[in-house]
Write a protein that holds these residues in place. Structure first.
Motif, PDB file in Angstrom:
ATOM      1  N   GLU A  31       0.732  -1.366   0.036  1.00 46.45           N
ATOM      2  CA  GLU A  31       0.046   0.210   0.070  1.00 46.45           C
ATOM      3  C   GLU A  31       0.908   1.164  -0.152  1.00 46.45           C
ATOM      4  O   GLU A  31       2.062   1.408   0.474  1.00 46.45           O
ATOM      5  N   LEU A  77      -2.736 -10.670  -7.734  1.00 46.75           N
ATOM      6  CA  LEU A  77      -3.375 -10.782  -6.493  1.00 46.75           C
ATOM      7  C   LEU A  77      -2.489 -11.390  -5.456  1.00 46.75           C
ATOM      8  O   LEU A  77      -2.865 -10.989  -4.119  1.00 46.75           O
ATOM      9  N   LEU A 130      -1.092  -8.937  -2.527  1.00 46.06           N
ATOM     10  CA  LEU A 130      -1.696  -7.765  -2.080  1.00 46.06           C
ATOM     11  C   LEU A 130      -1.953  -8.193  -0.441  1.00 46.06           C
ATOM     12  O   LEU A 130      -2.053  -8.927  -0.093  1.00 46.06           O
ATOM     13  N   ARG A 149      -4.278  -6.980   1.260  1.00 48.41           N
ATOM     14  CA  ARG A 149      -5.754  -7.050   1.743  1.00 48.41           C
ATOM     15  C   ARG A 149      -6.535  -8.043   0.696  1.00 48.41           C
ATOM     16  O   ARG A 149      -6.086  -8.408  -0.294  1.00 48.41           O
ATOM     17  N   GLU A 150      -7.508  -8.751   1.198  1.00 47.60           N
ATOM     18  CA  GLU A 150      -8.411  -9.714   0.208  1.00 47.60           C
ATOM     19  C   GLU A 150      -8.956  -8.818  -0.758  1.00 47.60           C
ATOM     20  O   GLU A 150      -9.516  -7.749  -0.589  1.00 47.60           O
ATOM     21  N   GLN A 151      -8.819  -9.316  -1.972  1.00 53.77           N
ATOM     22  CA  GLN A 151      -9.555  -8.797  -3.098  1.00 53.77           C
ATOM     23  C   GLN A 151     -10.338  -9.949  -3.896  1.00 53.77           C
ATOM     24  O   GLN A 151      -9.796 -10.941  -4.061  1.00 53.77           O
ATOM     25  N   ARG A 165     -12.084 -10.917  -7.566  1.00 51.20           N
ATOM     26  CA  ARG A 165     -12.195 -10.318  -8.954  1.00 51.20           C
ATOM     27  C   ARG A 165     -12.950 -11.496  -9.706  1.00 51.20           C
ATOM     28  O   ARG A 165     -13.139 -12.685  -9.184  1.00 51.20           O
ATOM     29  N   TRP A 197     -12.913  -5.808 -11.102  1.00 49.26           N
ATOM     30  CA  TRP A 197     -12.919  -5.846  -9.621  1.00 49.26           C
ATOM     31  C   TRP A 197     -14.346  -5.783  -9.014  1.00 49.26           C
ATOM     32  O   TRP A 197     -15.290  -5.335  -9.271  1.00 49.26           O
ATOM     33  N   ASP A 236     -12.942  -5.206  -2.451  1.00 50.85           N
ATOM     34  CA  ASP A 236     -11.989  -5.210  -1.280  1.00 50.85           C
ATOM     35  C   ASP A 236     -12.358  -5.522  -0.051  1.00 50.85           C
ATOM     36  O   ASP A 236     -13.596  -5.151   0.151  1.00 50.85           O
ATOM     37  N   ALA A 277     -13.386 -10.531   1.967  1.00 53.20           N
ATOM     38  CA  ALA A 277     -14.064  -9.273   1.345  1.00 53.20           C
ATOM     39  C   ALA A 277     -15.332  -9.408   0.760  1.00 53.20           C
ATOM     40  O   ALA A 277     -15.703 -10.834   0.229  1.00 53.20           O
ATOM     41  N   HIS A 327      -9.929 -14.784  -6.043  1.00 51.98           N
ATOM     42  CA  HIS A 327      -9.584 -13.891  -5.105  1.00 51.98           C
ATOM     43  C   HIS A 327      -8.191 -14.462  -4.383  1.00 51.98           C
ATOM     44  O   HIS A 327      -7.907 -15.308  -4.654  1.00 51.98           O
ATOM     45  N   ASN A 328      -7.938 -13.563  -3.416  1.00 54.58           N
ATOM     46  CA  ASN A 328      -6.486 -14.049  -2.717  1.00 54.58           C
ATOM     47  C   ASN A 328      -6.856 -14.044  -1.058  1.00 54.58           C
ATOM     48  O   ASN A 328      -7.663 -13.578  -0.670  1.00 54.58           O
TER      49      ASN A 328
END
Length: 234
Positions: A74, A127, A130, A132-134, A136, A151, A154, A160, A183-184
């Motif tokens: 970030e 992903l 990252l 934080r979880e996202q 897609r 997307w 988040d 998420a 997603h991650n």
């Protein structure tokens, strides 16, 4: 068009090259021989003065550990690195976006089911690192060619919020025929949680009502990739 084979490209280090890199490099050096820290140093030398690239590259590697985590960090976290500044942060984010778009282009060049490795590579690049979880969704046409990569949500470090009706609604808007959920897990462990399994089942059931197919749900993390289809969860 026939693909061009990848090859090493000689680089000449100019006067802006950080001294520590220049000492270990020559005019016949190649980019694939440069260590990660020195490669990062070369990138930052475009926007940072004097010895600042060396210190920033060292601090970044010490703080985040690898190039993937550095590029995905970030902005607020990158801003804690002394001397990096807005220009250095912008270079790192541009590098990440370029890498992601190149991988997405490769993944979308052919039907995804015949270039599955490229899809997984893209998902991991986009992903896996990252913080934080996202969530897609890859929307596909009738030929399983990528229409859109979008997307959805988040979240926090472990969740998420995803609304199945919105995923299906968007598929209908795009006239998509199939979906791949991605997603991650910022923890690094891609093992599906019970919440992951539940939301996937809801999306699959909703998709069936409109003749849409969910090819897979990929969960990516630093430790690997989990496929719902391979695990027998789809």
């Amino acid at each position: 068009m026939r693909p061009i084979a990848a090859r090493s490209v000689p680089i000449d280090l100019d006067s802006r090259t950080p001294p520590a890199v220049a000492q270990t490099s020559t005019s016949t050096s190649t980019l694939d021989e440069v260590e990660d820290r020195d490669l990062l140093c070369l990138l930052l030398a475009r926007s940072l003065p004097g010895h600042a690239p060396e210190q920033a590259a060292t601090d970044l590697m010490n703080r985040f550990g690898n190039l993937g985590d550095i590029a995905a960090a970030e902005v607020s976290e990158l801003g804690r690195i002394t001397g990096l500044g807005p220009a250095g942060i912008l270079d790192l984010k541009l590098l990440r976006q370029l890498s992601i778009r190149l991988a997405r282009h490769t993944a979308s060049a052919r039907p995804v089911l015949s270039s599955w490795a490229a899809v997984v590579d893209y998902a991991r690049l986009a992903l896996a690192h990252l913080p934080r979880e996202q969530f897609r969704v890859l929307y596909l046409d009738r030929r399983n060619i990528l229409l859109r990569d979008e997307w959805v949500a988040d979240g926090s470090i472990d969740h998420a919020p995803v609304y199945p009706r919105e995923v299906i609604r968007r598929a209908l808007e795009l006239s998509a025929s199939a979906l791949i959920l991605v997603h991650n897990h910022p923890s690094g462990d891609p093992t599906p949680s019970q919440a992951d399994i539940k939301i996937t089942r809801q999306i699959v059931d909703g998709a069936k009502l409109f003749g849409l197919q969910v090819h897979d749900h990929l969960i990516v993390g630093r430790e690997g990739t989990a496929s719902f289809r391979t695990l027998g969860l789809l």
